[in-house]
Write a protein that holds these residues in place. Structure first.
Motif, short mmCIF file in Angstrom:
data_model
loop_
_atom_site.label_atom_id
_atom_site.label_comp_id
_atom_site.label_asym_id
_atom_site.label_seq_id
_atom_site.Cartn_x
_atom_site.Cartn_y
_atom_site.Cartn_z
N ASP A 25 -15.23 -12.78 4.27
CA ASP A 25 -15.15 -12.48 3.51
C ASP A 25 -16.65 -11.66 3.75
O ASP A 25 -17.85 -10.42 2.78
CB ASP A 25 -16.26 -13.01 2.61
N HIS A 30 -14.05 -4.37 1.12
CA HIS A 30 -13.68 -4.84 0.16
C HIS A 30 -14.77 -4.69 -1.22
O HIS A 30 -16.29 -4.34 -0.72
CB HIS A 30 -14.06 -6.48 0.09
N PHE A 57 -15.59 -9.41 -1.65
CA PHE A 57 -14.54 -9.89 -1.96
C PHE A 57 -13.62 -8.76 -2.88
O PHE A 57 -14.24 -8.02 -2.46
CB PHE A 57 -15.01 -11.37 -3.68
N GLU A 62 -12.69 -13.35 -8.01
CA GLU A 62 -13.07 -13.73 -6.59
C GLU A 62 -14.60 -14.26 -6.23
O GLU A 62 -15.02 -15.30 -5.66
CB GLU A 62 -12.20 -13.50 -5.63
#
Length: 172
Positions: A25, A30, A57, A62
């Motif tokens: 993550d 992202h 994310f 998300e």
């Protein structure tokens, strides 16, 4: 607080918190970053008041789920934490207070006029907090500052206002 263009760098988790996010993550490609506000006096004085990136994310949904997962890891007796979701250009997409296994999302303002009203109200609350601190009422000052920070959480970037409002409708 959350609408200022501050550098957001990936970092380790704050002391006393074990993140519950899946590995990976921290992928910088992202577009959405879940951040934790660092407003402690020591952070402000040291220049480390930039938000702490908890995870990144691929989608807003998300990121919202990541905020809820983070809230589930917070001690029920702990004070609420101000979370913000920022886009890759560090614009505020959504903010909320995480506590007691839930996130209370701040509903975005809908217009520039409403944003001005929110800024005015938050400024007044901070002035009241300063007076309360001067009168020896630190708990009242902390509560007033927290309310002002929650109002600041409504100052979603104009690009994201309608989208964030719609996402909250779907989440409800």
């Amino acid at each position: 607080m959350f609408d200022l263009p501050l550098p957001v760098h990936p970092s380790t988790a704050p002391q006393g918190f074990a993140p519950v996010f899946a590995v990976g993550d921290t992928d910088l490609s992202h577009p959405f970053a879940l951040t934790l506000s660092r407003r402690a006096p020591a952070d402000l004085m040291s220049g480390c008041a930039a938000p702490l990136v908890l995870a990144r994310f691929a989608t807003l949904a998300e990121a919202m789920q990541g905020a809820i997962d983070h809230a589930e890891g917070i001690d029920p007796e702990a004070a609420s934490q101000l979370l913000a979701i920022l886009d890759r250009d560090e614009r505020l997409v959504l903010a909320g207070a995480a506590s007691d296994h839930a996130v209370a999302w701040c509903h975005p303002v809908t217009s520039a006029a409403e944003a001005r009203g929110v800024v005015t109200e938050a400024s007044q609350l901070r002035a009241q907090a300063d007076r309360a601190a001067g009168w020896g009422e630190p708990d009242q000052a902390r509560r007033l500052r927290h309310r002002a920070d929650l109002l600041d959480g409504r100052l979603v970037d104009p690009l994201w206002r309608a989208f964030a409002a719609r996402a909250l409708q779907f989440a409800a």
